[in-house]
Motif scaffolding. Structure first.
Motif, PDB file in Angstrom:
ATOM      1  N   VAL A  18      37.204   2.858  17.032  1.00 41.74           N
ATOM      2  CA  VAL A  18      36.059   1.943  17.097  1.00 41.74           C
ATOM      3  C   VAL A  18      36.527   0.499  17.166  1.00 41.74           C
ATOM      4  CG1 VAL A  18      34.161   1.024  15.709  1.00 41.74           C
ATOM      5  CG2 VAL A  18      34.396   3.495  16.010  1.00 41.74           C
ATOM      6  N   LEU A  19      37.562   0.171  16.391  1.00 44.42           N
ATOM      7  CA  LEU A  19      38.021  -1.211  16.301  1.00 44.42           C
ATOM      8  C   LEU A  19      38.911  -1.633  17.474  1.00 44.42           C
ATOM      9  CD1 LEU A  19      38.968  -1.360  12.494  1.00 44.42           C
ATOM     10  CD2 LEU A  19      36.814  -2.027  13.575  1.00 44.42           C
ATOM     11  N   PHE A  20      39.459  -0.653  18.197  1.00 42.45           N
ATOM     12  CA  PHE A  20      40.465  -0.968  19.218  1.00 42.45           C
ATOM     13  C   PHE A  20      39.942  -1.955  20.255  1.00 42.45           C
ATOM     14  CE2 PHE A  20      42.432  -0.106  23.337  1.00 42.45           C
ATOM     15  CZ  PHE A  20      43.766  -0.337  23.041  1.00 42.45           C
ATOM     16  N   HIS A  21      38.733  -1.731  20.760  1.00 37.64           N
ATOM     17  CA  HIS A  21      38.199  -2.566  21.838  1.00 37.64           C
ATOM     18  C   HIS A  21      38.148  -4.036  21.419  1.00 37.64           C
ATOM     19  CE1 HIS A  21      35.616  -3.981  25.079  1.00 37.64           C
ATOM     20  NE2 HIS A  21      34.784  -4.462  24.171  1.00 37.64           N
ATOM     21  N   LEU A  22      37.698  -4.294  20.193  1.00 40.79           N
ATOM     22  CA  LEU A  22      37.612  -5.683  19.747  1.00 40.79           C
ATOM     23  C   LEU A  22      38.980  -6.259  19.423  1.00 40.79           C
ATOM     24  CD1 LEU A  22      34.428  -5.551  17.481  1.00 40.79           C
ATOM     25  CD2 LEU A  22      34.668  -6.725  19.666  1.00 40.79           C
ATOM     26  N   CYS A  23      39.900  -5.427  18.957  1.00 42.62           N
ATOM     27  CA  CYS A  23      41.216  -5.946  18.573  1.00 42.62           C
ATOM     28  C   CYS A  23      42.067  -6.371  19.768  1.00 42.62           C
ATOM     29  CB  CYS A  23      41.958  -4.901  17.733  1.00 42.62           C
ATOM     30  SG  CYS A  23      41.287  -4.722  16.061  1.00 42.62           S
ATOM     31  N   VAL A  24      41.794  -5.846  20.955  1.00 37.76           N
ATOM     32  CA  VAL A  24      42.533  -6.311  22.139  1.00 37.76           C
ATOM     33  C   VAL A  24      41.870  -7.530  22.769  1.00 37.76           C
ATOM     34  CG1 VAL A  24      43.400  -3.992  22.617  1.00 37.76           C
ATOM     35  CG2 VAL A  24      41.306  -4.766  23.741  1.00 37.76           C
ATOM     36  N   LEU A  50      42.961 -10.477  25.819  1.00 36.48           N
ATOM     37  CA  LEU A  50      42.200 -10.597  27.065  1.00 36.48           C
ATOM     38  C   LEU A  50      41.637 -12.003  27.206  1.00 36.48           C
ATOM     39  CD1 LEU A  50      40.244  -7.198  27.004  1.00 36.48           C
ATOM     40  CD2 LEU A  50      42.353  -7.751  28.247  1.00 36.48           C
ATOM     41  N   ALA A  51      41.214 -12.584  26.089  1.00 37.42           N
ATOM     42  CA  ALA A  51      40.653 -13.934  26.126  1.00 37.42           C
ATOM     43  C   ALA A  51      41.730 -14.961  26.484  1.00 37.42           C
ATOM     44  CB  ALA A  51      40.017 -14.269  24.775  1.00 37.42           C
ATOM     45  N   ILE A  52      42.950 -14.775  25.983  1.00 41.45           N
ATOM     46  CA  ILE A  52      44.040 -15.696  26.327  1.00 41.45           C
ATOM     47  C   ILE A  52      44.283 -15.696  27.833  1.00 41.45           C
ATOM     48  CG2 ILE A  52      46.543 -16.032  26.130  1.00 41.45           C
ATOM     49  CD1 ILE A  52      46.318 -15.153  23.218  1.00 41.45           C
ATOM     50  N   ALA A  53      44.156 -14.519  28.450  1.00 44.79           N
ATOM     51  CA  ALA A  53      44.390 -14.427  29.894  1.00 44.79           C
ATOM     52  C   ALA A  53      43.259 -15.067  30.697  1.00 44.79           C
ATOM     53  CB  ALA A  53      44.550 -12.962  30.296  1.00 44.79           C
ATOM     54  N   GLU A  54      42.011 -14.975  30.209  1.00 46.62           N
ATOM     55  CA  GLU A  54      40.860 -15.429  30.998  1.00 46.62           C
ATOM     56  C   GLU A  54      40.412 -16.838  30.641  1.00 46.62           C
ATOM     57  OE1 GLU A  54      37.602 -12.837  31.554  1.00 46.62           O
ATOM     58  OE2 GLU A  54      38.808 -11.012  31.658  1.00 46.62           O
ATOM     59  N   ILE A  55      40.457 -17.203  29.358  1.00 46.08           N
ATOM     60  CA  ILE A  55      40.031 -18.547  28.947  1.00 46.08           C
ATOM     61  C   ILE A  55      41.095 -19.140  28.028  1.00 46.08           C
ATOM     62  CG2 ILE A  55      37.530 -18.409  29.243  1.00 46.08           C
ATOM     63  CD1 ILE A  55      37.286 -17.359  26.406  1.00 46.08           C
ATOM     64  N   PRO A  56      42.296 -19.400  28.565  1.00 45.73           N
ATOM     65  CA  PRO A  56      43.419 -19.822  27.709  1.00 45.73           C
ATOM     66  C   PRO A  56      43.167 -21.130  26.963  1.00 45.73           C
ATOM     67  CG  PRO A  56      43.943 -20.131  30.031  1.00 45.73           C
ATOM     68  CD  PRO A  56      42.674 -19.335  29.975  1.00 45.73           C
ATOM     69  N   MET A  57      42.430 -22.070  27.555  1.00 43.98           N
ATOM     70  CA  MET A  57      42.203 -23.353  26.903  1.00 43.98           C
ATOM     71  C   MET A  57      41.384 -23.205  25.624  1.00 43.98           C
ATOM     72  SD  MET A  57      43.898 -25.478  28.647  1.00 43.98           S
ATOM     73  CE  MET A  57      43.267 -27.032  28.004  1.00 43.98           C
ATOM     74  N   LEU A  58      40.569 -22.174  25.559  1.00 40.21           N
ATOM     75  CA  LEU A  58      39.759 -21.937  24.361  1.00 40.21           C
ATOM     76  C   LEU A  58      40.428 -20.928  23.421  1.00 40.21           C
ATOM     77  CD1 LEU A  58      36.171 -21.681  25.915  1.00 40.21           C
ATOM     78  CD2 LEU A  58      37.146 -23.607  24.670  1.00 40.21           C
ATOM     79  N   ALA A  59      40.947 -19.858  23.983  1.00 45.55           N
ATOM     80  CA  ALA A  59      41.413 -18.753  23.150  1.00 45.55           C
ATOM     81  C   ALA A  59      42.797 -18.985  22.560  1.00 45.55           C
ATOM     82  CB  ALA A  59      41.404 -17.458  23.953  1.00 45.55           C
ATOM     83  N   LEU A  98      35.206 -15.041  23.967  1.00 49.51           N
ATOM     84  CA  LEU A  98      35.714 -15.834  22.849  1.00 49.51           C
ATOM     85  C   LEU A  98      35.186 -15.283  21.526  1.00 49.51           C
ATOM     86  CD1 LEU A  98      37.326 -18.270  21.835  1.00 49.51           C
ATOM     87  CD2 LEU A  98      35.234 -19.638  22.051  1.00 49.51           C
ATOM     88  N   ILE A  99      33.906 -14.901  21.494  1.00 47.28           N
ATOM     89  CA  ILE A  99      33.342 -14.324  20.276  1.00 47.28           C
ATOM     90  C   ILE A  99      34.028 -12.997  19.962  1.00 47.28           C
ATOM     91  CG2 ILE A  99      31.231 -13.502  19.176  1.00 47.28           C
ATOM     92  CD1 ILE A  99      31.415 -16.525  19.700  1.00 47.28           C
ATOM     93  N   GLU A 100      34.270 -12.189  20.988  1.00 48.59           N
ATOM     94  CA  GLU A 100      34.974 -10.930  20.759  1.00 48.59           C
ATOM     95  C   GLU A 100      36.392 -11.193  20.257  1.00 48.59           C
ATOM     96  OE1 GLU A 100      34.881  -8.432  24.165  1.00 48.59           O
ATOM     97  OE2 GLU A 100      32.695  -8.345  24.258  1.00 48.59           O
ATOM     98  N   ALA A 101      37.017 -12.260  20.746  1.00 52.33           N
ATOM     99  CA  ALA A 101      38.375 -12.588  20.295  1.00 52.33           C
ATOM    100  C   ALA A 101      38.381 -12.944  18.813  1.00 52.33           C
ATOM    101  CB  ALA A 101      38.934 -13.741  21.128  1.00 52.33           C
ATOM    102  N   VAL A 102      37.424 -13.771  18.386  1.00 52.24           N
ATOM    103  CA  VAL A 102      37.337 -14.133  16.970  1.00 52.24           C
ATOM    104  C   VAL A 102      37.066 -12.887  16.130  1.00 52.24           C
ATOM    105  CG1 VAL A 102      36.031 -15.463  15.268  1.00 52.24           C
ATOM    106  CG2 VAL A 102      36.606 -16.496  17.474  1.00 52.24           C
ATOM    107  N   ALA A 103      36.152 -12.041  16.622  1.00 53.31           N
ATOM    108  CA  ALA A 103      35.868 -10.801  15.894  1.00 53.31           C
ATOM    109  C   ALA A 103      37.105  -9.911  15.823  1.00 53.31           C
ATOM    110  CB  ALA A 103      34.719 -10.058  16.580  1.00 53.31           C
ATOM    111  N   GLY A 104      37.875  -9.854  16.914  1.00 53.11           N
ATOM    112  CA  GLY A 104      39.077  -9.031  16.915  1.00 53.11           C
ATOM    113  C   GLY A 104      40.115  -9.510  15.922  1.00 53.11           C
ATOM    114  N   LEU A 105      40.266 -10.829  15.799  1.00 51.96           N
ATOM    115  CA  LEU A 105      41.197 -11.372  14.800  1.00 51.96           C
ATOM    116  C   LEU A 105      40.768 -10.967  13.392  1.00 51.96           C
ATOM    117  CD1 LEU A 105      41.746 -14.970  16.237  1.00 51.96           C
ATOM    118  CD2 LEU A 105      43.310 -13.018  16.378  1.00 51.96           C
TER     119      LEU A 105
END
Length: 395
Positions: free
Chosen positions: A141-147, A151-160, A328-335
Motif C-alpha cells: 500500500v505504501l510503495f506507490h507513495l514512497c517512490v 518521481l517528483a525530483i525527475a519531473e519538478i526538480p526545482m520544487l522537489a 509534490l504533495i505525494e512526495a511529501v506524503a512519501g517522505l
C-alpha cells in the motif's frame, strides 16, 4: 518560604516538560501526515470541502478522545488518525458510488473495530493474521507513495529536490522534525513559485460537511476490509505495545471500542478512522515527557489540545494542497511514510518460510490491480494467504 519555592521549581519544570512534549507530539503528528490524509480522502472521491471537513473532524475527534481517555485512566493514551489507512485510500481509487460509498465503508470500519473490542473471536481472528502477510500488504500500500519523492525530483526538480535534501539533512540529526521541516519548505517554495492564493480570511473558518453514506459491496471489500485490517494491525496493536513497553497497561476493550465509536462519529463528516497512536504515544509515554510516570498523561492531554487547535487550520491546509502540484504533495506524503514502509517491509520478510507469500502479497498490492471493482489490497491479502496455505500443506 525559600525551601517551598525551591521544591516547587522542579515540579513546575517537569510539568512544563510534559506540556512541551505534548505540543511537540501534536506538531509532529499533524505536520508529518496531514498531507497523506487529504491525499487519501481525495483519492476516494472527496471534494476540497469534503476533505477539509474530514481533516477537521479527524483532528478534533482524535484530540477529544485522547484528552478523555488520558484523563479517565491517568495514562498517556494518545489517539491519532490512521496514516497507513489514508495511504491505502490514496491508492484505492474512487469506488462505485463516489465518496458517499467511501463514507459508508468508513462507518463499517468503525463498526468492525467496535465488534473487535466486544467480541473476542473477531479480535483473535485479526491477531491470527500472519504478521508477514499483514506487513506485506501494508508495504504494498505504501510503495506507490514512497517512490513519489524520486518521481517528483525527475519531473519538478526545482520544487522537489530542495524538499528531499532538507528532509535528509534534518533526519540525520533531528528525525522527528524532518517531515514537518519538509512540509514547511514545500509551503514556502509553492508560494515562492506562484502557487494560487489562499481563500479570503472569512472563508478559512472550518466547516463540517455531512455526507450521507452509501453502502456498496465493492466499497466494503476494497475499502472497509483492508482499512479495518490496516488500522488494527498497524495502529491499534502497536499502540498497545508502545504503552506496555513503558509499563502502562490500560484495559484493551474500552480503548478499542471507544476508537471504533469515534470512527463511526467522524465518518459521516469525511473522517476515515481514528485509532491508538504509536509514534506520538512513544513521545508522551516515555521518560522525556515527565520523570514521574503517573504525570505523563499531561503530555497526552496537551497533544489532544494541540490536535484540536491544528484542526482549525484544516481549510487552509486543504487549500494549499489543492493549489500544489499533486506530485509534490505525494512526495511529501512519501517522505512521511518511508519509516513505516521500511518497518513493514522488514517485518514482512523476517520469516524465510513465509517470504514467498509475503512477496506475492506485496507485489500484488503494489501493482494497483483492480478486479470486479475490488482494489489491490484485498487481492494481495488473498493471494498471499493462498500462497501461505499452500506452503503449509503437508505432502
Amino acid at each position: 518560604m525559600d525551601d517551598d519555592r525551591a521544591t516547587d521549581l522542579p515540579v513546575k519544570a517537569a510539568r512544563g516538560q510534559a506540556i512541551t512534549t505534548g505540543l511537540l507530539a501534536a506538531f509532529v503528528g499533524f505536520g508529518s501526515s496531514f498531507a497523506v490524509v487529504v491525499q487519501g480522502l481525495v483519492g476516494v472521491g472527496a471534494s476540497p470541502a469534503q476533505s477539509a471537513s474530514g481533516l477537521l473532524v479527524l483532528s478534533v475527534g482524535m484530540g477529544l478522545l485522547g484528552i478523555l481517555l488520558s484523563l479517565r485512566y491517568r495514562m498517556p493514551i494518545s489517539v491519532a488518525w490512521s496514516t497507513p489507512g489514508a495511504a491505502l485510500l490514496a491508492t484505492t481509487g474512487v469506488p462505485e458510488g463516489g465518496f458517499a460509498a467511501a463514507v459508508g465503508a468508513f462507518l463499517v470500519v468503525g463498526a468492525l473495530i467496535v465488534l473487535a473490542g466486544l467480541w473476542k473471536p473477531l479480535g483473535r481472528l485479526v491477531a491470527a493474521i500472519p504478521s508477514s502477510i499483514a506487513n506485506a500488504m501494508l508495504a504494498g500500500v505504501l510503495f506507490h507513495l514512497c517512490v513519489a519523492p524520486f518521481l517528483a525530483i525527475a519531473e519538478i526538480p526545482m520544487l522537489a529536490l530542495p524538499v528531499v535534501l532538507l528532509w535528509a539533512v534534518v533526519a540525520r540529526f533531528w528525525r522527528l522534525y524532518a517531515v514537518p521541516a519538509a512540509v514547511i519548505l514545500a509551503v514556502a517554495l509553492m508560494f515562492w513559485h506562484g502557487a494560487g492564493p489562499l481563500p479570503p480570511a472569512d472563508q478559512l473558518w472550518p466547516q463540517l460537511t455531512l455526507v450521507p453514506p452509501v453502502f456498496s459491496w465493492s466499497a466494503m471489500v476494497s475499502i472497509a476490509l483492508p482499512l479495518f485490517l490496516v488500522t488494527m494491525a498497524s495502529q491499534n496493536i502497536p499502540g498497545f505495545a508502545v504503552l506496555q513497553a513503558n509499563n502502562f497497561h490500560p484495559p484493551s476493550r474500552p480503548l478499542i471500542v471507544t476508537t471504533g465509536i469515534g470512527t463511526m462519529i467522524v465518518a459521516p463528516f469525511g473522517g476515515h478512522a481514528v485509532n491508538l497512536a504509536a509514534i506520538t504515544a512513544a513521545l508522551c509515554a516515555g521518560p522525556d515527557a515527565h520523570p514521574d510516570p503517573n504525570r505523563r498523561y499531561i503530555a497526552a492531554v496537551t497533544t489532544g489540545v494541540g490536535y484540536i487547535a491544528f484542526g482549525m487550520l484544516a481549510v487552509a491546509a486543504t487549500a494549499w494542497i489543492s493549489a500544489s502540484p499533486p506530485l509534490l504533495i505525494e512526495a511529501v506524503a512519501g517522505l512521511a511514510l518511508l519509516g513505516a514502509f521500511g518497518s513493514a517491509l522488514g517485518n514482512a520478510l523476517v520469516q524465510p518460510s513465509e517470504r514467498d507469500a509475503a512477496l506475492v502479497t506485496l507485489i500484488a498490492t503494489a501493482s494497483g490491480m483492480s478486479f470486479a471493482g475490488i482494489g489491490s489490497a484485498f487481492w494481495g491479502l488473498l493471494a498471499g494467504g493462498i500462497m501461505l496455505a499452500l506452503r503449509r500443506l503437508k505432502p
